[in-house]
Design a protein around this motif. Structure first.
Motif, PDB file in Angstrom:
ATOM      1  N   ASP A  42       0.810  -1.219   0.000  1.00 27.66           N
ATOM      2  CA  ASP A  42       0.000   0.000   0.000  1.00 27.66           C
ATOM      3  C   ASP A  42       0.846   1.273   0.000  1.00 27.66           C
ATOM      4  OD1 ASP A  42      -2.492   1.274  -0.085  1.00 27.66           O
ATOM      5  OD2 ASP A  42      -2.615   1.455   2.077  1.00 27.66           O
ATOM      6  N   CYS A  43       1.960   1.251  -0.720  1.00 26.95           N
ATOM      7  CA  CYS A  43       2.830   2.424  -0.743  1.00 26.95           C
ATOM      8  C   CYS A  43       2.353   3.486  -1.729  1.00 26.95           C
ATOM      9  CB  CYS A  43       4.265   2.020  -1.055  1.00 26.95           C
ATOM     10  SG  CYS A  43       4.530   1.472  -2.761  1.00 26.95           S
ATOM     11  N   GLY A  44       1.625   3.062  -2.766  1.00 29.32           N
ATOM     12  CA  GLY A  44       1.095   4.008  -3.744  1.00 29.32           C
ATOM     13  C   GLY A  44       2.059   4.402  -4.843  1.00 29.32           C
ATOM     14  N   ALA A  45       3.246   3.835  -4.890  1.00 29.73           N
ATOM     15  CA  ALA A  45       4.231   4.216  -5.912  1.00 29.73           C
ATOM     16  C   ALA A  45       3.737   3.917  -7.324  1.00 29.73           C
ATOM     17  CB  ALA A  45       5.554   3.507  -5.658  1.00 29.73           C
ATOM     18  N   CYS A  46       2.922   2.907  -7.479  1.00 33.48           N
ATOM     19  CA  CYS A  46       2.444   2.500  -8.804  1.00 33.48           C
ATOM     20  C   CYS A  46       1.406   3.456  -9.385  1.00 33.48           C
ATOM     21  CB  CYS A  46       1.846   1.094  -8.742  1.00 33.48           C
ATOM     22  SG  CYS A  46       0.470   0.926  -7.561  1.00 33.48           S
ATOM     23  N   GLU A  47       0.605   4.047  -8.531  1.00 29.50           N
ATOM     24  CA  GLU A  47      -0.530   4.855  -9.002  1.00 29.50           C
ATOM     25  C   GLU A  47      -0.124   6.007  -9.920  1.00 29.50           C
ATOM     26  OE1 GLU A  47      -4.672   6.716  -7.250  1.00 29.50           O
ATOM     27  OE2 GLU A  47      -2.981   6.494  -5.896  1.00 29.50           O
ATOM     28  N   PRO A  48       0.794   6.882  -9.534  1.00 31.43           N
ATOM     29  CA  PRO A  48       1.146   7.988 -10.436  1.00 31.43           C
ATOM     30  C   PRO A  48       1.919   7.540 -11.680  1.00 31.43           C
ATOM     31  CG  PRO A  48       2.500   8.066  -8.465  1.00 31.43           C
ATOM     32  CD  PRO A  48       1.474   6.994  -8.249  1.00 31.43           C
ATOM     33  N   ALA A  49       2.484   6.339 -11.664  1.00 30.77           N
ATOM     34  CA  ALA A  49       3.245   5.846 -12.816  1.00 30.77           C
ATOM     35  C   ALA A  49       2.352   5.358 -13.946  1.00 30.77           C
ATOM     36  CB  ALA A  49       4.168   4.717 -12.376  1.00 30.77           C
ATOM     37  N   CYS A  50       1.084   5.097 -13.654  1.00 26.18           N
ATOM     38  CA  CYS A  50       0.172   4.551 -14.657  1.00 26.18           C
ATOM     39  C   CYS A  50      -0.312   5.643 -15.612  1.00 26.18           C
ATOM     40  CB  CYS A  50      -1.021   3.886 -13.982  1.00 26.18           C
ATOM     41  SG  CYS A  50      -2.191   3.173 -15.161  1.00 26.18           S
ATOM     42  N   PRO A  51       0.043   5.553 -16.892  1.00 28.03           N
ATOM     43  CA  PRO A  51      -0.333   6.607 -17.835  1.00 28.03           C
ATOM     44  C   PRO A  51      -1.820   6.620 -18.197  1.00 28.03           C
ATOM     45  CG  PRO A  51       0.741   4.839 -19.002  1.00 28.03           C
ATOM     46  CD  PRO A  51       0.843   4.509 -17.535  1.00 28.03           C
ATOM     47  N   VAL A  52      -2.535   5.525 -17.913  1.00 26.31           N
ATOM     48  CA  VAL A  52      -3.960   5.474 -18.246  1.00 26.31           C
ATOM     49  C   VAL A  52      -4.843   5.558 -17.003  1.00 26.31           C
ATOM     50  CG1 VAL A  52      -3.636   4.267 -20.429  1.00 26.31           C
ATOM     51  CG2 VAL A  52      -3.950   2.932 -18.322  1.00 26.31           C
ATOM     52  N   GLU A  53      -4.233   5.860 -15.857  1.00 24.02           N
ATOM     53  CA  GLU A  53      -4.953   6.039 -14.589  1.00 24.02           C
ATOM     54  C   GLU A  53      -5.841   4.852 -14.242  1.00 24.02           C
ATOM     55  OE1 GLU A  53      -6.827   9.886 -14.809  1.00 24.02           O
ATOM     56  OE2 GLU A  53      -4.902  10.908 -14.870  1.00 24.02           O
ATOM     57  N   ALA A  54      -5.298   3.649 -14.420  1.00 21.45           N
ATOM     58  CA  ALA A  54      -6.037   2.417 -14.132  1.00 21.45           C
ATOM     59  C   ALA A  54      -5.881   1.966 -12.682  1.00 21.45           C
ATOM     60  CB  ALA A  54      -5.560   1.304 -15.062  1.00 21.45           C
ATOM     61  N   ILE A  55      -4.935   2.533 -11.940  1.00 21.56           N
ATOM     62  CA  ILE A  55      -4.614   2.058 -10.592  1.00 21.56           C
ATOM     63  C   ILE A  55      -5.195   2.981  -9.528  1.00 21.56           C
ATOM     64  CG2 ILE A  55      -2.745   1.473  -9.001  1.00 21.56           C
ATOM     65  CD1 ILE A  55      -0.973   0.978 -11.464  1.00 21.56           C
ATOM     66  N   THR A  56      -5.883   2.365  -8.564  1.00 23.02           N
ATOM     67  CA  THR A  56      -6.396   3.083  -7.401  1.00 23.02           C
ATOM     68  C   THR A  56      -6.379   2.137  -6.203  1.00 23.02           C
ATOM     69  OG1 THR A  56      -8.687   2.423  -7.828  1.00 23.02           O
ATOM     70  CG2 THR A  56      -8.001   4.549  -8.714  1.00 23.02           C
ATOM     71  N   GLN A  57      -6.589   2.703  -5.016  1.00 24.85           N
ATOM     72  CA  GLN A  57      -6.773   1.846  -3.853  1.00 24.85           C
ATOM     73  C   GLN A  57      -8.069   1.067  -4.031  1.00 24.85           C
ATOM     74  OE1 GLN A  57      -6.487   4.621  -0.536  1.00 24.85           O
ATOM     75  NE2 GLN A  57      -4.518   3.684  -0.012  1.00 24.85           N
ATOM     76  N   ASP A  58      -8.128  -0.113  -3.461  1.00 22.87           N
ATOM     77  CA  ASP A  58      -9.293  -0.964  -3.671  1.00 22.87           C
ATOM     78  C   ASP A  58     -10.596  -0.329  -3.197  1.00 22.87           C
ATOM     79  OD1 ASP A  58      -8.850  -1.262  -0.929  1.00 22.87           O
ATOM     80  OD2 ASP A  58      -8.831  -3.452  -0.984  1.00 22.87           O
ATOM     81  N   ARG A  59     -10.537   0.552  -2.231  1.00 26.41           N
ATOM     82  CA  ARG A  59     -11.752   1.206  -1.737  1.00 26.41           C
ATOM     83  C   ARG A  59     -12.099   2.479  -2.517  1.00 26.41           C
ATOM     84  NH1 ARG A  59      -7.808   1.998   2.264  1.00 26.41           N
ATOM     85  NH2 ARG A  59      -7.190   4.166   2.446  1.00 26.41           N
ATOM     86  N   GLY A  60     -11.281   2.819  -3.512  1.00 28.77           N
ATOM     87  CA  GLY A  60     -11.503   4.058  -4.253  1.00 28.77           C
ATOM     88  C   GLY A  60     -11.654   3.876  -5.748  1.00 28.77           C
TER      89      GLY A  60
END
Length: 113
Positions: A42-60
């Motif tokens: 749950d560090c969140g490092a992957c989220e801003p790296a995704c160019p298509v904004e496919a990654i979020t926390q499971d509750r969001g």
């Protein structure tokens, strides 16, 4: 809460998120990437790296994408096509390599126009 990858990744798989993940918990299916909910810290490092904004926390996850939370877990909990056993938590994607299969949900998923 672990992160999940939703529909925008299907048939795109940029993989920039994999380079950013410090624990190597992002696995490659056939059509999309999956985050192992047991291995994710749950560090969140992957989220801003995704160019298509496919990654979020499971509750969001975005509205209409909620099924991807359960489906992400199924990728690791159920035996995928062509595999005799579930992937489970092998301790990192690099050692496993591309899985070459998806969950039934993703394999059959049709993107909206």
């Amino acid at each position: 809460m672990p992160y999940v990858i939703a529909a925008p990744c299907i048939d795109v798989m940029d993989k920039a998120c994999m380079d950013e993940c410090p624990v190597d918990c992002i696995y490659e299916g056939n059509r999309k990437l999956y985050i192992n909910p047991i291995e994710c810290i749950d560090c969140g490092a992957c989220e801003p790296a995704c160019p298509v904004e496919a990654i979020t926390q499971d509750r969001g996850v975005d509205e209409g994408q909620e099924e991807f939370v359960a489906d992400n877990a199924r990728f690791f909990e159920l035996a995928l096509p062509g595999r005799g056993e579930p992937i489970g938590a092998p301790g990192g994607a690099a050692g496993l390599g591309p899985v070459g299969a998806d969950t039934e949900f993703v394999a059959d998923y049709q993107q909206s126009a």
